[in-house]
Design an enzyme around this catalytic site. Structure first.
Site, PDB file in Angstrom:
ATOM      1  N   GLY A 185     -25.147  17.935  55.127  1.00 15.31           N
ATOM      2  CA  GLY A 185     -26.211  17.470  54.256  1.00 15.31           C
ATOM      3  C   GLY A 185     -26.133  18.103  52.873  1.00 15.31           C
TER       4      GLY A 185
ATOM      5  N   ILE B 154     -26.919  21.387  52.173  1.00 15.84           N
ATOM      6  CA  ILE B 154     -26.650  22.871  52.249  1.00 15.84           C
ATOM      7  C   ILE B 154     -25.058  22.456  52.648  1.00 15.84           C
ATOM      8  CG2 ILE B 154     -26.864  24.820  53.804  1.00 15.84           C
ATOM      9  CD1 ILE B 154     -29.827  23.920  54.193  1.00 15.84           C
TER      10      ILE B 154
ATOM     11  N   ARG C 137     -23.580  13.731  61.965  1.00 16.43           N
ATOM     12  CA  ARG C 137     -23.952  12.394  62.736  1.00 16.43           C
ATOM     13  C   ARG C 137     -23.606  11.078  62.131  1.00 16.43           C
ATOM     14  NH1 ARG C 137     -30.661  13.055  62.294  1.00 16.43           N
ATOM     15  NH2 ARG C 137     -30.523  13.592  60.067  1.00 16.43           N
TER      16      ARG C 137
ATOM     17  N   ALA D 208     -29.276  27.229  59.381  1.00 18.44           N
ATOM     18  CA  ALA D 208     -30.051  25.859  59.878  1.00 18.44           C
ATOM     19  C   ALA D 208     -31.478  26.310  60.239  1.00 18.44           C
ATOM     20  CB  ALA D 208     -29.187  25.291  60.703  1.00 18.44           C
ATOM     21  N   ARG D 209     -31.615  26.465  61.574  1.00 16.64           N
ATOM     22  CA  ARG D 209     -32.868  26.788  62.227  1.00 16.64           C
ATOM     23  C   ARG D 209     -32.232  27.651  63.540  1.00 16.64           C
ATOM     24  NH1 ARG D 209     -35.470  26.218  58.312  1.00 16.64           N
ATOM     25  NH2 ARG D 209     -37.383  24.824  58.208  1.00 16.64           N
TER      26      ARG D 209
ATOM     27  N   GLU E 136     -38.083  33.347  65.996  1.00 12.81           N
ATOM     28  CA  GLU E 136     -38.786  33.858  64.778  1.00 12.81           C
ATOM     29  C   GLU E 136     -40.251  33.992  64.755  1.00 12.81           C
ATOM     30  OE1 GLU E 136     -37.697  32.225  60.801  1.00 12.81           O
ATOM     31  OE2 GLU E 136     -35.716  31.876  61.415  1.00 12.81           O
TER      32      GLU E 136
ATOM     33  N   HIS F 143     -34.485  35.074  56.991  1.00  9.43           N
ATOM     34  CA  HIS F 143     -34.754  33.462  56.399  1.00  9.43           C
ATOM     35  C   HIS F 143     -34.969  33.570  54.797  1.00  9.43           C
ATOM     36  CE1 HIS F 143     -36.131  29.812  58.298  1.00  9.43           C
ATOM     37  NE2 HIS F 143     -35.566  29.552  56.965  1.00  9.43           N
ATOM     38  N   ILE F 144     -34.034  34.131  53.924  1.00 14.22           N
ATOM     39  CA  ILE F 144     -34.057  34.103  52.603  1.00 14.22           C
ATOM     40  C   ILE F 144     -33.339  32.924  52.077  1.00 14.22           C
ATOM     41  CG2 ILE F 144     -34.692  36.391  52.473  1.00 14.22           C
ATOM     42  CD1 ILE F 144     -31.512  36.691  51.653  1.00 14.22           C
ATOM     43  N   GLY F 145     -32.779  32.093  53.002  1.00 15.78           N
ATOM     44  CA  GLY F 145     -32.014  30.907  52.166  1.00 15.78           C
ATOM     45  C   GLY F 145     -32.593  30.173  50.878  1.00 15.78           C
TER      46      GLY F 145
END
Length: 346
Positions: free
Chosen positions: A174, A176, A196, A256-257, A286, A304-306
């Protein structure tokens, strides 16, 4: 003369009537940046700003809420959604929306939107930071310098690897993933990806990326970057079975997550040496972090500073507010989540 004299006695509030704001309340779950776009938005619409915690029961204002701006990772579940019976849109401040019960919202004809494209460059920067950090043992060597107050024989103590010529596998091409590929190309890495939906031939050529199956990516990649969405189908997308397929000495980066990878399995494979190093900006539970990860020198960690740059956050805010404004004015959101496809042009 008489007209001028008459105007002097017209009440001020009648001489300059403020335009009426649209009906309904826009609820910000927590404060935003102080940008011109936000100020203009708050002048145009009735707004209420929360403190990051959703109400747990009906309040005198909850029936007025027509738009909910979700910022952070507080769950927007059925109970929260039902507090706002006149809700028209849930606008998420960010790309990932796994904390929102979007299926329930959509079943009630409530739009769900996110900010998918603007997060790409900043998050890809963090992915590349982790890739270089664990490859060149940068943080590890910095800790040594600070503790020992010397750089003597550093090249002997911290021999590492070069990313040039290595194979990078990207799960999720995607916004990112594409930006990661773009940056990795500058390091002369060979890029493959699994998604996908396969990208167009033009995009593949531009990025120098080859589409492969999940198994081939796992089996052949020297580095693996996770940049796929967190949905039911991607829960623990990387688990014990996937680690077994990976090459010995693989490096893995997750921007991602946290729940797309089994963190316990990651720890075990780091301990065994199957995984040479890991770079993590997100975590499975988290804000908690697996205790073992904190003790490992070959693990690079960020909180989590993306998207944590002023420029990116301002762009995200503009898109979130544009999504709300569009729905408030009777149109579709600018960037509805894919699951809203049935609602588009209904």
């Amino acid at each position: 003369f008489f007209f001028f004299f008459f105007c002097l006695f017209i009440p001020t509030q009648l001489r300059s009537v403020e335009p009426m704001k649209p009906q309904g309340l826009v609820y910000f779950s927590r404060p935003f940046l102080h940008t011109p776009k936000r100020h203009a938005f708050m002048e145009k619409f009735n707004t209420k700003v929360g403190d990051g915690v959703y109400p747990t029961k009906k309040e005198e204002w909850t029936d007025d809420v027509v738009a909910l701006i979700s910022k952070g990772h507080n769950t927007v579940n059925k109970e929260v959604i039902d507090l706002f019976p006149n809700l028209k849109v849930i606008a998420n401040f960010g790309a990932g929306y796994n904390h929102i019960d979007f299926n329930y919202a959509i079943s009630k004809n409530i739009w769900v939107s996110n900010a998918p494209n603007v997060v790409g460059p900043a998050t890809a920067d963090v992915a590349m930071y982790h890739l270089l950090n664990i490859t060149r043992r940068a943080s590890e060597s910095e800790r040594y310098v600070r503790a020992q107050k010397t750089c003597e024989n550093g090249w002997m103590k911290f021999m590492a690897h070069s990313p040039e010529g290595k194979k990078l596998g990207i799960f999720g091409l995607g916004s990112i993933g594409k930006q990661v590929a773009k940056r990795a190309k500058a390091f002369d890495m060979h890029i493959c990806y699994h998604n996908r939906n396969r990208a167009s031939e033009e995009v593949e050529k531009q990025l120098g990326a080859t589409y492969v199956t999940k198994e081939e990516l796992l089996r052949t990649s020297d580095y693996i970057v996770l940049s796929l969405p967190s949905v039911k189908e991607t829960y623990r997308f990387i688990d014990n079975k996937e680690f077994e397929i990976m090459k010995e000495g693989v490096y893995i980066i997750n921007v991602a997550r946290g729940d797309v990878m089994n963190e316990d399995a990651l720890v075990e494979n780091l301990k065994s040496g199957k995984v040479a190093g890991a770079g993590l900006d997100v975590f499975e539970k988290e804000p908690e972090i697996h205790p073992a990860l904190l003790e490992m020198e070959n693990v690079s960690l960020t909180p989590h500073i993306g998207t944590a740059t002023t420029e990116t956050r301002a762009e995200m805010e503009e898109l979130v507010l544009a999504n709300v404004e569009s729905v408030m004015e009777g149109r579709e959101p600018v960037t509805p989540v894919p699951e809203c496809s049935a609602m588009i042009s209904k």
